[in-house]
Write a protein that holds these residues in place. Sequence first.
Motif, PDB file in Angstrom:
ATOM      1  N   ASP A 267      -5.411  16.131  36.510  1.00  0.00           N
ATOM      2  CA  ASP A 267      -4.758  17.271  35.859  1.00  0.00           C
ATOM      3  C   ASP A 267      -3.607  16.885  34.949  1.00  0.00           C
ATOM      4  N   ALA A 268      -3.298  15.591  34.844  1.00  0.00           N
ATOM      5  CA  ALA A 268      -2.120  15.205  34.069  1.00  0.00           C
ATOM      6  C   ALA A 268      -2.232  13.775  33.562  1.00  0.00           C
TER       7      ALA A 268
ATOM      8  N   PHE B 256     -13.360  15.516  34.368  1.00  0.00           N
ATOM      9  CA  PHE B 256     -13.111  16.886  34.815  1.00  0.00           C
ATOM     10  C   PHE B 256     -11.604  17.130  34.826  1.00  0.00           C
ATOM     11  N   GLN B 257     -11.150  18.128  34.098  1.00  0.00           N
ATOM     12  CA  GLN B 257      -9.728  18.469  34.064  1.00  0.00           C
ATOM     13  C   GLN B 257      -9.447  19.676  34.935  1.00  0.00           C
ATOM     14  N   GLU B 258      -8.496  19.526  35.844  1.00  0.00           N
ATOM     15  CA  GLU B 258      -7.991  20.672  36.587  1.00  0.00           C
ATOM     16  C   GLU B 258      -6.744  21.171  35.868  1.00  0.00           C
TER      17      GLU B 258
ATOM     18  N   ALA C  47      -2.878  21.546  27.393  1.00  0.00           N
ATOM     19  CA  ALA C  47      -3.595  21.267  26.151  1.00  0.00           C
ATOM     20  C   ALA C  47      -3.537  19.789  25.763  1.00  0.00           C
ATOM     21  N   ARG C  48      -2.411  19.138  26.006  1.00  0.00           N
ATOM     22  CA  ARG C  48      -2.285  17.719  25.648  1.00  0.00           C
ATOM     23  C   ARG C  48      -3.170  16.863  26.549  1.00  0.00           C
ATOM     24  N   VAL C  49      -3.243  17.222  27.811  1.00  0.00           N
ATOM     25  CA  VAL C  49      -4.126  16.504  28.735  1.00  0.00           C
ATOM     26  C   VAL C  49      -5.575  16.706  28.319  1.00  0.00           C
ATOM     27  N   GLU C  50      -5.920  17.932  27.968  1.00  0.00           N
ATOM     28  CA  GLU C  50      -7.293  18.214  27.541  1.00  0.00           C
ATOM     29  C   GLU C  50      -7.681  17.371  26.330  1.00  0.00           C
TER      30      GLU C  50
ATOM     31  N   ALA D 198     -15.399  18.471  31.037  1.00  0.00           N
ATOM     32  CA  ALA D 198     -15.507  19.849  31.524  1.00  0.00           C
ATOM     33  C   ALA D 198     -14.236  20.183  32.293  1.00  0.00           C
ATOM     34  N   ARG D 199     -13.954  21.475  32.405  1.00  0.00           N
ATOM     35  CA  ARG D 199     -12.780  21.909  33.155  1.00  0.00           C
ATOM     36  C   ARG D 199     -13.144  22.094  34.626  1.00  0.00           C
TER      37      ARG D 199
END
Length: 240
Positions: free
Chosen positions: A144-145, A170-172, A176-179, A194-195
């Motif tokens: 996530d970070a 996979f983002q938890e 936006a910067r992490v994505e 994917a989220r």
Amino acid sequence: MTNKNPTTRQDGVVQPQGAVRDEIAAFVSKVGKLARPNAAGDGRLLFAMDATMSRQPTWDMAVSLQAGMFEAIPKDAHLQVQLLYFRGLGECRASKWVADASALARLMSGIACQGGNTQIGRVLAHARDEHQRRRINAMVYVGDAIEEDVDALCAKAGELGLLGLPIFVFQEGRDARVEAAFREFARLTKGAYARFDNSAPGQLAELLRAVAAYASGGSAHLRLQQNGQAKALLAQIEGR
């Protein structure tokens, strides 16, 4: 650098259910375009997790989904999995490569979150070293970070791309910067993004199982799966 705060989550805005479905569909489409793993030996899947404190609020749900990805894999799938996680003050540990999904699930359930900075660079370096010793068919990363230099991480991801190791990221949360960084890791390795959203746990569980089935033996093992995400992935691979 993206800072994490265990008391202030980045995912305060709930993502619409339709948006989650769209992202998962795009993820499955991307996976379907990857080359089939080498059928000559066991498939190998490296599963890496951020276990720092900011993930604590949804940790039990996440571990349940991550462990559940192996439930639908047939006994003859020949999939070896290694679990890698980081947390605390410089702790970054990898399990042995195992074929016993239940043992790995028990190991996951025993991990507790601890405060600390991200160690994605160490994860990518470990993946490179393991892949050079023996091919890894796919890597999954859940986090996530990012609290490291993004350009340096992209350089390491690029190495994995050149070696032919795709990362499924996979983002938890909704930072936006992490994505942007996670999407770049996926692009550089010819993987997918994917989220990881708790508003659609069933779909994400199916997707994780589909990725595991793909890593174990390509379309042959996906054909044995009955969930919707696996069927969508199989359709992409076979071009139907």
